[in-house]
Write an enzyme that holds these catalytic residues in place. Structure first.
Site, PDB file in Angstrom:
ATOM      1  N   TYR A   1       4.930   5.688   4.462  1.00  0.00           N
ATOM      2  CA  TYR A   1       4.162   5.858   3.229  1.00  0.00           C
ATOM      3  C   TYR A   1       3.207   7.037   3.397  1.00  0.00           C
ATOM      4  CZ  TYR A   1       6.081   1.227   2.222  1.00  0.00           C
ATOM      5  OH  TYR A   1       6.943   0.165   2.030  1.00  0.00           O
TER       6      TYR A   1
ATOM      7  N   SER B   1       8.450  -4.436  -4.988  1.00  0.00           N
ATOM      8  CA  SER B   1       8.537  -3.864  -6.349  1.00  0.00           C
ATOM      9  C   SER B   1       8.696  -4.944  -7.429  1.00  0.00           C
ATOM     10  CB  SER B   1       9.650  -2.817  -6.434  1.00  0.00           C
ATOM     11  OG  SER B   1       9.360  -1.729  -5.575  1.00  0.00           O
TER      12      SER B   1
ATOM     13  N   ASP C   1       0.647  -5.029   3.285  1.00  0.00           N
ATOM     14  CA  ASP C   1       1.872  -4.380   3.781  1.00  0.00           C
ATOM     15  C   ASP C   1       1.712  -2.861   3.764  1.00  0.00           C
ATOM     16  OD1 ASP C   1       5.028  -4.660   4.136  1.00  0.00           O
ATOM     17  OD2 ASP C   1       4.681  -3.045   2.699  1.00  0.00           O
TER      18      ASP C   1
ATOM     19  N   GLY D   1       2.053  -4.022  -5.465  1.00  0.00           N
ATOM     20  CA  GLY D   1       1.333  -2.810  -5.064  1.00  0.00           C
ATOM     21  C   GLY D   1       0.110  -2.631  -5.946  1.00  0.00           C
TER      22      GLY D   1
ATOM     23  N   THR E   1       0.813  -1.224   0.000  1.00  0.00           N
ATOM     24  CA  THR E   1       0.000   0.000   0.000  1.00  0.00           C
ATOM     25  C   THR E   1       0.849   1.278   0.000  1.00  0.00           C
ATOM     26  OG1 THR E   1      -0.140   0.016   2.398  1.00  0.00           O
ATOM     27  CG2 THR E   1      -1.887  -1.173   1.230  1.00  0.00           C
TER      28      THR E   1
ATOM     29  N   LEU F   1       6.864  -5.558  -9.898  1.00  0.00           N
ATOM     30  CA  LEU F   1       6.517  -5.049 -11.236  1.00  0.00           C
ATOM     31  C   LEU F   1       7.368  -3.827 -11.579  1.00  0.00           C
ATOM     32  CD1 LEU F   1       2.595  -5.284 -11.161  1.00  0.00           C
ATOM     33  CD2 LEU F   1       4.239  -6.916 -12.105  1.00  0.00           C
TER      34      LEU F   1
ATOM     35  N   GLN G   1      12.324  -8.612   3.888  1.00  0.00           N
ATOM     36  CA  GLN G   1      11.740  -7.976   2.705  1.00  0.00           C
ATOM     37  C   GLN G   1      12.862  -7.308   1.913  1.00  0.00           C
ATOM     38  OE1 GLN G   1       8.954  -4.293   2.598  1.00  0.00           O
ATOM     39  NE2 GLN G   1       7.616  -5.980   3.185  1.00  0.00           N
TER      40      GLN G   1
ATOM     41  N   GLN H   1       7.551  -1.073  -9.990  1.00  0.00           N
ATOM     42  CA  GLN H   1       6.638   0.066  -9.835  1.00  0.00           C
ATOM     43  C   GLN H   1       5.723   0.259 -11.055  1.00  0.00           C
ATOM     44  OE1 GLN H   1      10.065   2.432  -7.496  1.00  0.00           O
ATOM     45  NE2 GLN H   1       8.202   3.587  -7.765  1.00  0.00           N
TER      46      GLN H   1
HETATM   47  N1  LIG Z   1      10.651  -2.244   2.478  1.00  0.00           N
HETATM   48  C1  LIG Z   1      10.819  -1.361   1.530  1.00  0.00           C
HETATM   49  O1  LIG Z   1      11.768  -0.570   1.543  1.00  0.00           O
HETATM   50  C2  LIG Z   1       9.824  -1.307   0.414  1.00  0.00           C
HETATM   51  C3  LIG Z   1      10.147  -0.602  -0.761  1.00  0.00           C
HETATM   52  C4  LIG Z   1       9.219  -0.580  -1.791  1.00  0.00           C
HETATM   53  C5  LIG Z   1       8.008  -1.222  -1.643  1.00  0.00           C
HETATM   54  N2  LIG Z   1       7.695  -1.865  -0.470  1.00  0.00           N
HETATM   55  C6  LIG Z   1       6.387  -2.523  -0.290  1.00  0.00           C
HETATM   56  O2  LIG Z   1       6.178  -3.432  -1.346  1.00  0.00           O
HETATM   57  C7  LIG Z   1       4.982  -3.096  -2.037  1.00  0.00           C
HETATM   58  C8  LIG Z   1       5.132  -3.452  -3.486  1.00  0.00           C
HETATM   59  O3  LIG Z   1       6.099  -2.604  -4.104  1.00  0.00           O
HETATM   60  P1  LIG Z   1       5.627  -1.663  -5.274  1.00  0.00           P
HETATM   61  O4  LIG Z   1       4.444  -0.875  -4.838  1.00  0.00           O
HETATM   62  O5  LIG Z   1       6.810  -0.975  -5.808  1.00  0.00           O
HETATM   63  O6  LIG Z   1       5.105  -2.827  -6.255  1.00  0.00           O
HETATM   64  P2  LIG Z   1       4.914  -3.016  -7.801  1.00  0.00           P
HETATM   65  O7  LIG Z   1       3.893  -4.118  -7.872  1.00  0.00           O
HETATM   66  O8  LIG Z   1       6.212  -3.204  -8.484  1.00  0.00           O
HETATM   67  O9  LIG Z   1       4.305  -1.623  -8.325  1.00  0.00           O
HETATM   68  C9  LIG Z   1       3.066  -1.176  -7.859  1.00  0.00           C
HETATM   69  C10 LIG Z   1       2.502  -0.079  -8.740  1.00  0.00           C
HETATM   70  O10 LIG Z   1       2.447  -0.519 -10.087  1.00  0.00           O
HETATM   71  C11 LIG Z   1       1.210  -0.172 -10.674  1.00  0.00           C
HETATM   72  N3  LIG Z   1       0.495  -1.429 -10.981  1.00  0.00           N
HETATM   73  C12 LIG Z   1       0.301  -2.505 -10.191  1.00  0.00           C
HETATM   74  N4  LIG Z   1      -0.388  -3.463 -10.824  1.00  0.00           N
HETATM   75  C13 LIG Z   1      -0.630  -2.998 -12.065  1.00  0.00           C
HETATM   76  C14 LIG Z   1      -1.289  -3.531 -13.198  1.00  0.00           C
HETATM   77  N5  LIG Z   1      -1.828  -4.752 -13.175  1.00  0.00           N
HETATM   78  N6  LIG Z   1      -1.363  -2.767 -14.313  1.00  0.00           N
HETATM   79  C15 LIG Z   1      -0.816  -1.530 -14.365  1.00  0.00           C
HETATM   80  N7  LIG Z   1      -0.174  -0.975 -13.316  1.00  0.00           N
HETATM   81  C16 LIG Z   1      -0.074  -1.704 -12.184  1.00  0.00           C
HETATM   82  C17 LIG Z   1       0.447   0.672  -9.664  1.00  0.00           C
HETATM   83  O11 LIG Z   1       0.760   2.059  -9.896  1.00  0.00           O
HETATM   84  P3  LIG Z   1      -0.364   3.186  -9.686  1.00  0.00           P
HETATM   85  O12 LIG Z   1      -0.788   3.076  -8.248  1.00  0.00           O
HETATM   86  O13 LIG Z   1       0.355   4.469  -9.986  1.00  0.00           O
HETATM   87  O14 LIG Z   1      -1.483   2.869 -10.654  1.00  0.00           O
HETATM   88  C18 LIG Z   1       1.037   0.202  -8.360  1.00  0.00           C
HETATM   89  O15 LIG Z   1       0.943   1.140  -7.331  1.00  0.00           O
HETATM   90  C19 LIG Z   1       4.782  -1.599  -1.757  1.00  0.00           C
HETATM   91  O16 LIG Z   1       3.460  -1.180  -2.008  1.00  0.00           O
HETATM   92  C20 LIG Z   1       5.198  -1.540  -0.322  1.00  0.00           C
HETATM   93  O17 LIG Z   1       4.140  -1.989   0.488  1.00  0.00           O
HETATM   94  C21 LIG Z   1       8.600  -1.942   0.526  1.00  0.00           C
END
Ligand SMILES: NC(=O)c1ccc[n+]([C@@H]2O[C@H](COP(=O)([O-])OP(=O)(O)OC[C@H]3O[C@@H](n4cnc5c(N)ncnc54)[C@H](OP(=O)(O)O)[C@@H]3O)[C@@H](O)[C@H]2O)c1
Length: 322
Positions: free
Chosen positions: A58, A217, A53, A290, A20, A219, A188, A221
């Site tokens: 955030y 991440s 998560d 995400g 999230t 995907l 993580q 992001q």
């Molecule tokens: N511990 C750490 O330091 C750390 C660092 C990074 C992330 N995290 C956690 O890990 C989670 C996942 O990482 P992430 O958010 O970077 O994940 P991600 O899955 O790589 O990217 C998520 C973003 O991609 C877009 N998206 C997702 N599914 C999609 C789809 N089917 N089609 C088109 N666009 C899509 C959305 O962007 P839009 O919202 O702009 O549409 C979404 O917010 C985070 O949300 C967070 O909870 C932790």
């Protein structure tokens, strides 16, 4: 729901978790439709995802607040929540990122963790956290030894405030120290088909020590969903990242075109392939995707039923070496 055990704990989690970070909005991700974000979280368990998560960092508690609102519409006992500690903006610490014009600091001292857990419980509107995770590791000049941090986390566990401990953005040496002062059930780290550095040391070490490895991440992001065109201008949260540099982004977009035949074979999208590929690396790997909209949740949750054949897993790895 296909479940796995979180490390050596009693906690059962789905293979795919929902992140999230983007839902928090703010300077990093831009403002969001709150109702749409809440609905996305509420629907996660129905789509096979019981793990959510979040983190105070955030957007200064906003992601936790939104999750708290969603929890009011959910059966708390059916959701597993991860939130984090160690990144603060209202007290001293070692310099971390700046978000908008607000400076964030790293602080993993026992006192600070105690204040943080209380604030997180309030924002989430719950009386326990399933997994409490150190978000980034301590550095000088406000260095806190892992012994002190883990000591406080173990106390919180005894008190029933948290059920398990996790650590993010760690090295193998950090993990060894955590394990010598208590029980660490999840690590993580960043892991996607384009960024496989975690495979070198972290993932094998977690596997040997019964620790769940959670990929963030997956995907890149959103880039691996194929939604962005070559003229896309990255958001603040994306702009410094390797794969969003113009030339790299072009190479990724070209590579994704070669995935089309596999999308047809598995009747799935590129995002599903990227997520299924990670889940196909081992059943102790949990993938955090995400999602900020119900459509993304529905699409990404379909990856749970995509079981890639070994030759396709190998082929995807090969074409992703760009
Ligand atoms: N511990 C750490 O330091 C750390 C660092 C990074 C992330 N995290 C956690 O890990 C989670 C996942 O990482 P992430 O958010 O970077 O994940 P991600 O899955 O790589 O990217 C998520 C973003 O991609 C877009 N998206 C997702 N599914 C999609 C789809 N089917 N089609 C088109 N666009 C899509 C959305 O962007 P839009 O919202 O702009 O549409 C979404 O917010 C985070 O949300 C967070 O909870 C932790």
């Amino acid at each position: 729901m296909e479940m796995i055990r979180l490390g050596r704990s009693e906690i059962e989690i789905s293979r795919l978790g929902m992140g999230t970070w983007a839902i928090g909005g703010g300077p990093a991700w831009g403002d969001r439709d709150e109702e749409q974000c809440i609905e996305t979280i509420v629907q996660a368990p129905e789509k096979g995802i019981n793990l959510i998560d979040t983190a105070p960092a955030y957007n200064f508690g906003n992601s936790e607040r939104i999750l708290g609102k969603a929890l009011q519409r959910m059966d708390r006992s059916k959701v597993r929540i991860i939130t984090k500690c160690g990144i603060v903006w209202d007290r001293k610490g070692s310099l971390f990122n700046k978000v908008g014009d607000v400076q964030l600091y790293k602080n993993l001292s026992a006192d600070s963790l105690r204040r943080e857990v209380e604030d997180s419980l309030k924002r989430l509107g719950t009386d326990y956290i399933d997994v409490y995770m150190t978000h980034w590791q301590s550095v000088e000049p406000y260095f806190t030894p892992i012994q002190e941090t883990m000591g406080e986390l173990m106390k919180m566990k005894e008190e029933g405030l948290i059920r398990a401990v996790g650590a993010a953005n760690v090295t193998v040496d950090h993990i060894r120290q955590y394990l010598s002062f208590g029980e660490l059930d999840v690590v993580q780290g960043k892991y996607s088909i384009l960024d496989r550095q975690a495979e070198e040391e972290l993932i094998p070490f977690c596997c040997e020590n019964g620790i769940t490895f959670q990929a963030y991440s997956p995907l890149e992001q959103g880039l691996l969903s194929g939604r962005y065109k070559k003229d896309y201008v990255p958001k603040a949260s994306q702009s410094g990242k390797k794969w969003f540099q113009k030339e790299n982004m072009g190479r990724v977009i070209d590579m994704l075109e070669t995935w089309e035949p596999l999308c047809e074979k598995y009747k799935c999208t590129k995002a599903d392939l990227a997520l299924a590929w990670l889940m196909g690396q081992g059943d102790y790997i949990n993938v955090l995707t995400g999602c900020s909209k119900v459509e993304q949740l529905e699409e990404n949750a379909r990856a749970l039923s995509v079981k890639l054949e070994k030759n396709d897993i190998d082929w995807l790895r090969k074409v992703s070496e760009i």
